[in-house]
Design an enzyme around this catalytic site. Structure first.
Site, PDB file in Angstrom:
ATOM      1  NE  ARG A   7      52.044  35.367  30.099  1.00 44.79           N
ATOM      2  CZ  ARG A   7      52.527  34.755  29.021  1.00 44.79           C
ATOM      3  NH1 ARG A   7      52.546  35.378  27.860  1.00 44.79           N
ATOM      4  NH2 ARG A   7      52.975  33.523  29.117  1.00 44.79           N
ATOM      5  CG  HIS A   8      54.640  34.348  35.417  1.00 47.63           C
ATOM      6  ND1 HIS A   8      55.567  33.802  34.554  1.00 47.63           N
ATOM      7  CD2 HIS A   8      53.454  33.778  35.112  1.00 47.63           C
ATOM      8  CE1 HIS A   8      54.984  32.925  33.785  1.00 47.63           C
ATOM      9  NE2 HIS A   8      53.690  32.886  34.088  1.00 47.63           N
ATOM     10  CG  ASN A  14      56.864  31.106  30.544  1.00 48.47           C
ATOM     11  OD1 ASN A  14      57.020  31.963  31.416  1.00 48.47           O
ATOM     12  ND2 ASN A  14      55.663  30.660  30.221  1.00 48.47           N
ATOM     13  NE  ARG A  57      53.761  30.154  35.996  1.00 45.94           N
ATOM     14  CZ  ARG A  57      52.996  29.161  36.458  1.00 45.94           C
ATOM     15  NH1 ARG A  57      53.288  28.544  37.585  1.00 45.94           N
ATOM     16  NH2 ARG A  57      51.909  28.788  35.777  1.00 45.94           N
ATOM     17  CD  GLU A  77      47.581  30.384  33.007  1.00 45.73           C
ATOM     18  OE1 GLU A  77      46.466  30.894  33.277  1.00 45.73           O
ATOM     19  OE2 GLU A  77      48.267  30.758  32.043  1.00 45.73           O
ATOM     20  CG  HIS A 143      49.520  32.586  36.035  1.00 40.13           C
ATOM     21  ND1 HIS A 143      50.680  31.888  36.209  1.00 40.13           N
ATOM     22  CD2 HIS A 143      49.075  32.875  37.289  1.00 40.13           C
ATOM     23  CE1 HIS A 143      50.934  31.742  37.496  1.00 40.13           C
ATOM     24  NE2 HIS A 143      49.969  32.330  38.174  1.00 40.13           N
TER      25      HIS A 143
HETATM   26  O1  G3H Z   1      48.272  27.179  30.156  1.00 36.31           O
HETATM   27  C1  G3H Z   1      48.771  28.281  30.175  1.00 36.31           C
HETATM   28  C2  G3H Z   1      48.815  29.196  29.057  1.00 36.31           C
HETATM   29  O2  G3H Z   1      49.555  30.347  29.387  1.00 36.31           O
HETATM   30  C3  G3H Z   1      47.470  29.609  28.569  1.00 36.31           C
HETATM   31  O3  G3H Z   1      47.618  29.975  27.236  1.00 36.31           O
HETATM   32  O4  G3H Z   1      45.523  28.826  26.560  1.00 36.31           O
HETATM   33  O5  G3H Z   1      46.936  30.034  24.879  1.00 36.31           O
HETATM   34  O6  G3H Z   1      47.707  27.850  25.890  1.00 36.31           O
HETATM   35  P1  G3H Z   1      46.918  29.112  26.079  1.00 36.31           P
END
Ligand code: G3H
Length: 187
Positions: A7-8, A14, A57, A77, A143
Site C-alpha cells: 500500500r502507499h 489514513n 499517495r 482505490e 491501496h
Molecule cells: O476505502 C478504502 C479502504 O482502504 C478499504 O478498506 O473496505 O476495509 O474499508 P475497507
C-alpha cells in the site's frame, strides 16, 4: 517471478480515518517511502518496473525509486461513491444501512454511486492477467481494497475472504508461485 505488493505510505486521510479522495502522504508516510526506496536499492534483483495507481499517495510513495513507474487507473482505490472523503463514522451515521451491509455482505456491497469489492476484483482482473503473462518481477504500489483484490488474483484466495485480508500500512508483501510472505521494512 516475484510480485512485490505494498500500500502507499500513510496518507493524510489514513490519519483521519477518511475514505477515498486524493490526499498526499504524511511525514510518516514519506518515511515509509524512503525506507522502501532504501530496501529496493540494497535488494539484489529488485524489480525494475513499478505500477502505481493514479492517486497522489501511491505516486509519492514510489517517486524516489530509480525504476520505471507506470500509473494505472485500474489500481485506484475502491470508489466509495457517496462515502468519498467521509470518515467511517460519518458514513455510518449518514448511511446506517450501508454500514450494516458492509459488515455482513462486504464482498457484494456497492457504495451508492461507487463500487463493491466484486467490482474491484473485476476491474483489476485484466491487469493481473497481463502482469502474470509478462512474467517479470514487479513492484505494485496501490491501496488496501485493490491490494486485497490482487492477492486474490495472484494467490487464488477465495473471493469471500478478499474484503477481510489483512494488509497493514507499511508492509511489503512478496508473492511468488502463489505463495505470499511479508518483508519487514524499518522506517
Ligand atoms: O476505502 C478504502 C479502504 O482502504 C478499504 O478498506 O473496505 O476495509 O474499508 P475497507
Amino acid at each position: 517471478m516475484r510480485i512485490y505488493l505494498t500500500r502507499h505510505g500513510e496518507s493524510e486521510y489514513n490519519v483521519e480515518n477518511r475514505l477515498g479522495g486524493d490526499p498526499g502522504l504524511t511525514q510518516r508516510g514519506r518515511e515509509y517511502a524512503h525506507a522502501l526506496q532504501c530496501y529496493c536499492k540494497q535488494c539484489d534483483g529488485f524489480p525494475t518496473m513499478c505500477f502505481t495507481s493514479t492517486k497522489k499517495r501511491t505516486i509519492e510513495t514510489a517517486a524516489g525509486m530509480a525504476i520505471t513507474k507506470i500509473p494505472h487507473a485500474e489500481l485506484d482505490e475502491i470508489n466509495a461513491g457517496v462515502g468519498e472523503h467521509m470518515t467511517y463514522e460519518e458514513f455510518a451515521a449518514a448511511y446506517p444501512m450501508g454500514d450494516r451491509l458492509r459488515a455482513t455482505e462486504k464482498l457484494t456491497y456497492r457504495y451508492p454511486s461507487g463500487e463493491s469489492y466484486i467490482d474491484v476484483i473485476e476491474r483489476t482482473r485484466q491487469l493481473a492477467v497481463d502482469t502474470l503473462r509478462r512474467g517479470e518481477d514487479i513492484l505494485i504500489v496501490c491501496h488496501r481494497a485493490v491490494a486485497r483484490a490482487l492477492v486474490h488474483h495472484f494467490t487464488g484466495v477465495a473471493p469471500k475472504r478478499v474484503p477481510f485480508i489483512d494488509i497493514p500500512l507499511h508492509s511489503l508483501l512478496v508473492i511468488e508461485d502463489g505463495q505470499m510472505t511479508s518483508v519487514n521494512i524499518d522506517s
